[in-house]
Scaffold this motif. Sequence first.
Motif, mmCIF file in Angstrom:
data_model
loop_
_atom_site.group_PDB
_atom_site.id
_atom_site.type_symbol
_atom_site.label_atom_id
_atom_site.label_comp_id
_atom_site.label_asym_id
_atom_site.label_seq_id
_atom_site.Cartn_x
_atom_site.Cartn_y
_atom_site.Cartn_z
ATOM 1 N N SER A 162 3.055 -18.313 9.504
ATOM 2 C CA SER A 162 2.188 -18.503 8.344
ATOM 3 C C SER A 162 2.987 -19.024 7.154
ATOM 4 N N PRO A 163 2.318 -19.665 6.214
ATOM 5 C CA PRO A 163 3.019 -20.115 5.002
ATOM 6 C C PRO A 163 3.455 -18.929 4.147
ATOM 7 N N ARG A 164 4.234 -19.234 3.139
ATOM 8 C CA ARG A 164 4.829 -18.181 2.309
ATOM 9 C C ARG A 164 3.768 -17.326 1.622
ATOM 10 N N GLU A 165 2.652 -17.942 1.250
ATOM 11 C CA GLU A 165 1.601 -17.196 0.563
ATOM 12 C C GLU A 165 1.065 -16.048 1.401
ATOM 13 N N ILE A 166 1.126 -16.191 2.722
ATOM 14 C CA ILE A 166 0.656 -15.139 3.627
ATOM 15 C C ILE A 166 1.822 -14.279 4.099
ATOM 16 N N ARG A 167 2.968 -14.886 4.317
ATOM 17 C CA ARG A 167 4.125 -14.181 4.865
ATOM 18 C C ARG A 167 4.658 -13.119 3.911
ATOM 19 N N ASP A 168 4.823 -13.450 2.650
ATOM 20 C CA ASP A 168 5.433 -12.521 1.698
ATOM 21 C C ASP A 168 4.646 -11.220 1.536
ATOM 22 N N PRO A 169 3.320 -11.244 1.394
ATOM 23 C CA PRO A 169 2.592 -9.965 1.304
ATOM 24 C C PRO A 169 2.724 -9.109 2.555
ATOM 25 N N LEU A 170 2.778 -9.731 3.718
ATOM 26 C CA LEU A 170 2.923 -8.974 4.961
ATOM 27 C C LEU A 170 4.298 -8.310 5.035
ATOM 28 N N ILE A 171 5.340 -9.057 4.659
ATOM 29 C CA ILE A 171 6.698 -8.477 4.643
ATOM 30 C C ILE A 171 6.775 -7.317 3.666
ATOM 31 N N SER A 172 6.150 -7.495 2.523
ATOM 32 C CA SER A 172 6.159 -6.432 1.522
ATOM 33 C C SER A 172 5.465 -5.171 2.050
ATOM 34 N N GLY A 173 4.377 -5.356 2.794
ATOM 35 C CA GLY A 173 3.680 -4.207 3.375
ATOM 36 C C GLY A 173 4.529 -3.475 4.396
ATOM 37 N N ILE A 174 5.314 -4.222 5.175
ATOM 38 C CA ILE A 174 6.193 -3.591 6.168
ATOM 39 C C ILE A 174 7.337 -2.846 5.489
ATOM 40 N N LEU A 175 7.920 -3.447 4.458
ATOM 41 C CA LEU A 175 9.041 -2.800 3.774
ATOM 42 C C LEU A 175 8.596 -1.511 3.085
ATOM 43 N N THR A 176 7.423 -1.535 2.528
ATOM 44 C CA THR A 176 6.925 -0.347 1.831
ATOM 45 C C THR A 176 6.824 0.850 2.770
ATOM 46 N N ASN A 177 6.479 0.588 4.025
ATOM 47 C CA ASN A 177 6.317 1.669 5.009
ATOM 48 C C ASN A 177 7.461 1.695 6.022
ATOM 49 N N SER A 178 8.590 1.111 5.658
ATOM 50 C CA SER A 178 9.680 0.920 6.621
ATOM 51 C C SER A 178 10.238 2.239 7.160
ATOM 52 N N LEU A 179 10.386 3.242 6.304
ATOM 53 C CA LEU A 179 10.988 4.495 6.753
ATOM 54 C C LEU A 179 10.146 5.162 7.841
ATOM 55 N N SER A 180 8.850 5.132 7.696
ATOM 56 C CA SER A 180 7.968 5.708 8.719
ATOM 57 C C SER A 180 7.890 4.824 9.947
#
Length: 476
Positions: free
Chosen positions: A322-340
């Motif tokens: 996906s382009p950056r506009e879609i990729r960045d929010p998804l990465i941010s969602g994964i990082l936010t919940n990374s510990l779990s």
Amino acid sequence: MTDQNGDAHPVVDSPSSPYHQLRQDTLRAYETMYGSLDNHYSLGNTPFSPLSDLQILESSFGRLGAAQRLWFSQDNHYDVYKSYDNGSHGRSNSGLTGRPPYIGFNGDLGEVPLTSRNHNLCDQSPWSFSHVPGTPTNRHDPYTMDNSRAKDTILSRAKDVVESAKLQKVIVEGSRDTVHKIFDELKTHVCELMVDPVGHQVFQKIIEKCTGEQTTQILDLVIQQPIQFVRICGDTHGTRAIQDLMRSLCSEEHISRFMQTICHVALLLTKSTNTNHVISFCFRHFSPLQTHCLLQVIVQNCYQIALDQHGCCMLQQCIGKSPREIRDPLISGILTNSLSLCINRYGNYAVQYVLEMENCQVAASLAQYLDGHYVQLSCDKFGSHVVQKCLETRQFNSRRIINELISDIDSILVDRFGNYVIQTAWVVSQVRIKHILHSLSDDMRSKLLYHINKNYPLMRCNMYGRKILEKLSLWI
């Protein structure tokens, strides 16, 4: 002719009539086939009177001549309409063509047509019809879908391998009126066609020929029941048909209505491989503005999606393609919940995937969430893989990770999963000697070696500790 008493019965001449002539021809034919009635029946040898038999025969043909039609007895399984003008046609209860009772008789009934002896009067081809005797040939043209039988069976043809190819050719090469007629007959069965192994090909051809109004009708049928929509998306053939439908959506109204349905069932669509293709196709085919609502739903439920096997794969596909506009929010969602996610059997793959992107900003953000938890993660089956990936990633500060591991290295050295983290740390400290100062690399290895030697007696007695000693060639 004589009766049983031997008295002659003179033949009474009457004015010539069609019925009289028919009776005379019948008598002649009867005597020709069976001989003279006097020779056939001897006096007193049979209880049946030749005159009575003849009268029955004449009566039968008399009814035939007067009414010009005959309904054969249901007891003989005949249900045939017989006409002098149109011949005989129909089917018996057993599926056979009706025959008159006197099959062997073929007299001089000039105007009475004979029933065909061919039982297979009806053409079995679904594209044509049988020729009824006495009527003009009725051949059916597949390009003109006018016949009621064709309408009744067009769905079955769309599902048949051979007939489906013919129907697709009709759709591609036929006129607009022909395509419209086919569409009218198939539109109520569109959901059934989309999941059929053969029928979905017909759907693909007809959706390419649809007008805007017809596309609206199909869209209404497909999205009117969300559960049915999910079932179609989850089917091997249905997911392709949905993508064909998405390609045909050209107006903003169509796309908006379709995306509303997608957002409503987005979490269900992340639960299988086939449904994942639909979400991925949305991000590839539609603009970021059109998929903004779907993106928000996925980001808000990123943790739940990443915990699922297929959902984790879908996230990785969306991030990678996906382009950056879609990729960045998804990465941010994964990082936010990374510990779990790190300690989940599927979620840890999502964290590792963003690490493999070798992005310094992503690595720095992830380190903020994982710092202080490396010892805990190292002793977890799935978390240990993430720690190993962090040690191997150049964008991570491996020295900081090793220093944290040394703080509780006594338990990690004999842990069933932690021992693999220590082995990776030792290998990394040797490799990094070419990329960082020799003194720093020496310092990391010296610290690891010091604690290993300190716990050597315990490690010798532990199966996981021995794996580290073997790796470092310290096993004696």
